[in-house]
Design an enzyme around this catalytic site. Structure first.
Site, PDB file in Angstrom:
ATOM      1  N   GLY A  45       0.774  -1.176   0.104  1.00 56.03           N
ATOM      2  CA  GLY A  45       0.088   0.101  -0.160  1.00 56.03           C
ATOM      3  C   GLY A  45       1.035   1.233  -0.152  1.00 56.03           C
ATOM      4  O   GLY A  45       1.917   1.271   0.432  1.00 56.03           O
ATOM      5  N   CYS A  98       5.931  -0.076   7.249  1.00 59.85           N
ATOM      6  CA  CYS A  98       5.313   0.942   6.393  1.00 59.85           C
ATOM      7  C   CYS A  98       6.670   1.421   5.412  1.00 59.85           C
ATOM      8  O   CYS A  98       7.780   1.698   6.321  1.00 59.85           O
ATOM      9  CB  CYS A  98       4.842   2.300   7.422  1.00 59.85           C
ATOM     10  SG  CYS A  98       4.453   3.892   6.456  1.00 59.85           S
ATOM     11  N   LEU A  99       6.465   1.758   4.297  1.00 56.09           N
ATOM     12  CA  LEU A  99       7.430   1.963   3.548  1.00 56.09           C
ATOM     13  C   LEU A  99       8.208   3.569   3.859  1.00 56.09           C
ATOM     14  O   LEU A  99       9.306   3.782   3.464  1.00 56.09           O
ATOM     15  CB  LEU A  99       6.843   2.402   1.909  1.00 56.09           C
ATOM     16  CG  LEU A  99       6.494   1.141   1.372  1.00 56.09           C
ATOM     17  CD1 LEU A  99       5.916   1.422  -0.151  1.00 56.09           C
ATOM     18  CD2 LEU A  99       7.675   0.258   1.309  1.00 56.09           C
ATOM     19  N   GLU A 141      -3.380   2.697   5.383  1.00 54.57           N
ATOM     20  CA  GLU A 141      -3.290   4.064   4.372  1.00 54.57           C
ATOM     21  C   GLU A 141      -4.184   5.002   4.422  1.00 54.57           C
ATOM     22  O   GLU A 141      -3.760   6.016   4.458  1.00 54.57           O
ATOM     23  CB  GLU A 141      -3.486   3.104   2.849  1.00 54.57           C
ATOM     24  CG  GLU A 141      -2.347   1.881   2.428  1.00 54.57           C
ATOM     25  CD  GLU A 141      -0.992   2.274   2.859  1.00 54.57           C
ATOM     26  OE1 GLU A 141      -0.614   3.484   2.583  1.00 54.57           O
ATOM     27  OE2 GLU A 141      -0.289   1.407   3.134  1.00 54.57           O
TER      28      GLU A 141
END
Ligand code: ZN
Length: 174
Positions: A45, A98-99, A141
């Protein structure tokens, strides 16, 4: 085009994103770039604030069990102006990452199901009840659109454990 990511604790990740008024060529191109970037960075996401755009736009990839019982990622999906409602009373813990916060995973308690209403790129309104992994990704997200990160939702003990890593990230982002 692969977009550069914004990392913890960039201010952009802490602001509320704005609703999208109309689906323009510019928005289409941003959405497609976000899909390309999510795949490139190996994410499930990505929310627009993570690429520095304060817009209510998220892209996700659902997970499903394939023929050989292995987990596979589904096709990328684009959700415009998602609105969540009717969270289930039943909640569950699942590890999240989380990116924008590389190298950190922690368990987050969230409702097991959630209703989501969103617009598609071809201007359709969709309403669905999401469960399991899909619900999880959508909630994670959607949090980004409100300036909330998953580390805000973890236990104080877990938070204390990852604090040094967060501090190092924060110093790097400055
Ligand atoms: Zn995230």
């Amino acid at each position: 085009m692969i977009l550069p990511l914004f990392f913890y604790d960039h201010l952009c990740l802490r602001k509320k994103a704005q609703s999208i008024e109309s689906i323009t060529e510019e928005l289409r191109s941003l959405a497609n770039d976000m899909v390309e970037s999510m795949i490139h960075y190996n994410g499930v996401g990505l929310a627009a604030p993570q690429v520095g755009k304060l817009l209510r736009l998220i892209v996700i990839r659902d997970e499903f069990v394939g023929d050989n019982e292995e987990y596979r990622l589904g096709p990328p999906e684009i959700l415009i102006n998602p609105v969540l409602s009717a969270p289930s009373q039943e909640a569950e813990k699942m590890a999240e990452g989380c990116l924008s916060i590389p190298g950190i995973h922690a368990e987050v308690m969230r409702p097991s199901r959630i209703r989501v209403r969103y617009q598609t790129l071809d201007n359709r309104m969709v309403e669905e009840d999401a469960v399991g992994f899909r619900a999880r990704v959508i909630m994670h997200e959607n949090d980004h659109l409100n300036g909330v990160l998953f580390i805000d939702r973890i236990s104080p003990d877990d938070r204390a454990k990852i604090d040094p890593v967060l501090k190092a990230l924060k110093d790097k982002t400055k």
